[in-house]
Design an enzyme around this catalytic site. Structure first.
Site, mmCIF file in Angstrom:
data_model
loop_
_atom_site.group_PDB
_atom_site.id
_atom_site.type_symbol
_atom_site.label_atom_id
_atom_site.label_comp_id
_atom_site.label_asym_id
_atom_site.label_seq_id
_atom_site.Cartn_x
_atom_site.Cartn_y
_atom_site.Cartn_z
ATOM 1 N NE ARG A 78 9.841 -7.277 3.411
ATOM 2 C CZ ARG A 78 8.840 -7.531 4.231
ATOM 3 N NH1 ARG A 78 8.421 -8.758 4.368
ATOM 4 N NH2 ARG A 78 8.259 -6.578 4.915
ATOM 5 C CE LYS A 103 4.033 -13.795 -1.086
ATOM 6 N NZ LYS A 103 2.935 -14.367 -1.886
ATOM 7 C CD GLU A 147 -6.726 -15.834 -5.774
ATOM 8 O OE1 GLU A 147 -7.166 -14.756 -5.370
ATOM 9 O OE2 GLU A 147 -5.510 -16.121 -5.773
ATOM 10 C CB CYS A 176 11.134 -1.673 1.828
ATOM 11 S SG CYS A 176 10.741 -0.206 0.876
ATOM 12 C CG HIS A 195 -28.554 -8.294 -12.806
ATOM 13 N ND1 HIS A 195 -29.875 -7.927 -12.880
ATOM 14 C CD2 HIS A 195 -28.542 -9.571 -12.336
ATOM 15 C CE1 HIS A 195 -30.637 -8.916 -12.442
ATOM 16 N NE2 HIS A 195 -29.851 -9.931 -12.120
ATOM 17 C CD GLU A 236 -1.875 -10.629 -7.619
ATOM 18 O OE1 GLU A 236 -2.121 -11.845 -7.639
ATOM 19 O OE2 GLU A 236 -1.374 -10.062 -6.644
ATOM 20 C CE LYS A 294 -2.742 -14.851 -7.708
ATOM 21 N NZ LYS A 294 -3.340 -14.826 -6.421
ATOM 22 C CD1 TRP A 308 6.685 -2.226 -4.284
ATOM 23 C CD2 TRP A 308 5.828 -0.833 -2.778
ATOM 24 N NE1 TRP A 308 5.376 -1.989 -4.633
ATOM 25 C CE2 TRP A 308 4.826 -1.136 -3.726
ATOM 26 C CE3 TRP A 308 5.511 0.042 -1.735
ATOM 27 C CZ2 TRP A 308 3.532 -0.612 -3.653
ATOM 28 C CZ3 TRP A 308 4.224 0.561 -1.669
ATOM 29 C CH2 TRP A 308 3.257 0.232 -2.621
ATOM 30 C CG ASN A 361 9.507 -2.241 5.276
ATOM 31 O OD1 ASN A 361 8.774 -1.700 4.462
ATOM 32 N ND2 ASN A 361 9.202 -3.359 5.893
ATOM 33 N N GLY A 362 8.857 1.305 5.425
ATOM 34 C CA GLY A 362 7.699 1.927 6.072
ATOM 35 C C GLY A 362 7.481 3.346 5.583
#
Ligand code: AGP
Length: 612
Positions: free
Chosen positions: A28, A607, A487, A2, A510, A494, A491, A76, A102-103
């Site tokens: 955000r 983000k 990473e 948010c 394994h 995502e 990527k 969000w 936001n929260g």
């Protein structure tokens, strides 16, 4: 997680500033958007599920054009589905207060039950609406003083928030507060502005006040009154923010992610600027001086996501160059597992935003247990930078793409610098080796430019086109390049939503080897280091089972035995992750592009994760 904005202008209409601010903060959260303004003394709200373009359509009738004071929100979702009714701002039941948040309010069920008992009608499933009503209730007992009503209402709330509350009437009032998520404000005679991120304030002012947890502030043109929640007045000094407003646009690239990938040669140069001497590194702060670093017995790194992968690379560097034991932990695990820490432990937080809730909590825990703490962080003025004893700023500039690229690269560079500093302070790193490494780091910009040359990028685009319909991807790396495999997989997941797994190459036999077939592409990262021959054997084993292998790196023999290859300039193994990650970022980007994914706004992600 948010984004909130607000503007109170002296005479000028505020809508353009609100929409521009929301566009800057869209990274955000982008489930829903909305604005609330004061028009002829009345509060008017427009909000929509969907992207900012939906809101712009809503506003195109010009009905709110004359408003000079307003707030905005980019959502969000945490409580309640993505619907128009759950979008912010929320009004209290009498329409006297508009609120953006936001929260998460943890006791919202309790608040909701109490509101229902009082017969107050609830129109959404959000926690935020409950707080809007509580502020409305308190407004009745404070003679219309919004700041006091906000202070009183917040004393009933448990949880995390950055809020902006707006009241109409003959004398409109704009009040903000934070507990957890970031919030900054700025003001001049022309107006007052608020935002979750200084990037949205930079077009209006560069003198930014970063509010602290528990602050409640009233804003108006030329006015900023800050108090604690109990009403005690506070002084908060502005910080000069140097970021350029243009940093928030795409600069001719199709996506922020692509722009940020291409900025990486400059990012390296900025991260080194003013810090590198012939055979040592200089950082501001006593904690990075010889005496303090000689006292470090152990380093504990906490981070999340991509930043955690940087922490894993940092472990190899710090143990290898400075011979100090290092633990690396998911911040979300560290904070709840009763870690054993001694005063000789240096707690290192790594974060792009400096606002990730779990990473902040991990550092606070380390501090409470008597550790010294430092941050590797990109966001100037963020909570992490302000709370840490010392910080190494990444200087990558604002990162807007939800999938982190340039900040990760800057974390890797900063980790090399920190490990060299620690190694020099402790006498474990020879002068000549430090000189060689730093010299090579100085040439990294040029090497990255070669990797980003048009023909290399075009080759990766074609590779992505050939592999975009595979069932899955395996990324293998060993030693310092194992985190780069993690990473590369992250990527791809995502932004393309394809299944990808990162694994230490030596562990392949394994279990993961069972997945190998023609529909599973394996990326193998092959640096010319002490384990190169073992990684080469992994390539042979995968190919023997019919799995296509793409080799990325500078180990010529590994490159030769793979089906396809991306050649990376030859580097010291310590620095190889910095270059090896770049082709993986580009591959993920081009797969997502070829599959028609929304690269800068991948589904379900935000983000900055400012809640647990
Ligand atoms: C990166 O691509 C991710 N979106 C995510 O994993 C991110 O790295 C993580 O949330 C940590 O964020 P921070 O660096 O701002 O703390």
């Amino acid at each position: 997680m948010c984004g909130i904005v607000g503007a109170y202008l002296s005479g000028e209409p505020c809508l353009a500033a609100l929409v521009e601010g929301l566009r800057t903060l869209e990274y955000r959260g982008y489930d829903s958007v909305g604005v609330g303004v004061v028009l002829d003394g009345r509060l008017v709200v427009r909000r929509k599920a969907g992207r900012i373009e939906e809101l712009e359509r809503e506003l195109s009738d010009g009905a709110l054009a004359a408003a000079t004071i307003g707030i905005g929100h980019s959502r969000w979702a945490t409580h309640g589905a993505v619907t128009d009714a759950n979008a912010h701002p929320h009004l209290d039941w009498k329409g006297r207060v508009a609120l953006v948040h936001n929260g998460i309010l943890e006791n919202y069920l309790e608040l909701r039950a109490e509101l229902e008992r009082r017969g107050i009608p609830l129109r959404s499933q959000t926690d935020t609406e409950c707080l809007a009503h509580w502020i409305g209730i308190e407004l009745e007992g404070t003679d219309g003083d919004l700041a006091e009503a906000v202070r009183r209402a917040l004393r009933r709330v448990h949880g995390y928030y950055a809020i902006a509350a707006l009241a109409g009437g003959a004398r409109p009032q704009l009040v903000v507060s934070r507990e957890g998520p970031p919030l900054c404000v700025g003001h001049s005679a022309a107006g007052a502005w608020l935002a979750s991120d200084p990037l949205a304030l930079v077009p209006h002012t560069r003198e930014v006040v970063f509010l602290e947890d528990g602050d409640v502030a009233e804003l108006a043109p030329g006015k900023l009154v800050v108090t604690r929640r109990d009403g005690t007045p506070l002084a908060r000094r502005p910080v000069h923010v140097d970021w350029k407003a243009e940093a928030a646009d795409r600069g001719g690239f199709e996506h922020f992610m692509l722009k940020e990938i291409h900025e990486q040669p400059d990012v390296v140069a900025r991260a080194l600027f003013g810090r590198v001497e012939a055979d040592d590194v200089r950082f501001e702060g006593e904690l990075f001086g010889d005496a303090a670093l000689r006292g470090v017995e152990r380093v504990v790194i906490s981070a999340c996501g991509t930043a955690l992968h940087a922490g894993l690379v940092a472990r190899y560097l710090i143990e290898g160059l400075a011979r100090v034991p290092v633990d690396v932990d998911f911040a979300s695990e560290f904070r709840y597992r009763q870690p054993v820490l001694s005063p000789g432990t240096l707690a290192l937080g790594i974060s792009q935003s400096g606002e990730t809730a779990d990473t902040l909590a991990a550092l606070r825990l380390a501090r409470s247990l008597g550790c010294r703490q430092a941050a590797l962080c990109n966001a100037v003025g963020s909570t992490m930078v302000r709370e840490s004893e010392a910080a190494i700023l990444l200087q990558a500039g604002p990162e807007i793409g939800v999938a982190s690229t340039k900040a990760f690269l800057a974390m890797l560079v900063a980790s090399v610098l920190f490990a060299v500093r620690l190694g020099r302070a402790r006498g474990t790193l020879a002068l000549a080796e430090a000189r060689t490494l730093l010299g090579e780091l100085g040439r990294m910009r040029m090497n990255l430019e070669r990797l980003l040359a048009r023909e290399v990028v075009e080759g990766i685009r074609a590779l992505a086109e050939r592999h975009k319909d595979q069932r899955g991807f395996l990324f293998l790396g060993r030693g310092i390049n194992y985190p780069i495999a993690l990473e590369g997989a992250l990527k791809l997941k995502e932004i393309s939503y394809l299944h990808a797994e990162g694994y230490p190459a030596g562990e392949m036999k394994h279990g993961p080897i069972a997945m190998i077939d023609r529909q599973m592409t394996t990326f193998v990262i092959a640096a010319r280091d002490s384990v190169a021959s073992k990684v080469r054997s992994n390539i042979e084993q995968i190919r023997a089972r019919g799995g296509p292998v793409v080799c990325v790196g500078d180990d010529e023999e590994s490159l030769a035995v793979a089906d396809e290859r991306i050649v990376v300039p030859g580097l010291s193994p310590w620095l190889s992750p910095i270059a090896n990650v770049v082709p993986l970022q580009l591959f993920a980007y081009h797969v997502a592009l070829a599959r028609g994914c929304d690269i800068d706004k991948p589904r379900n992600l935000a983000k900055s994760v400012t809640v647990e």
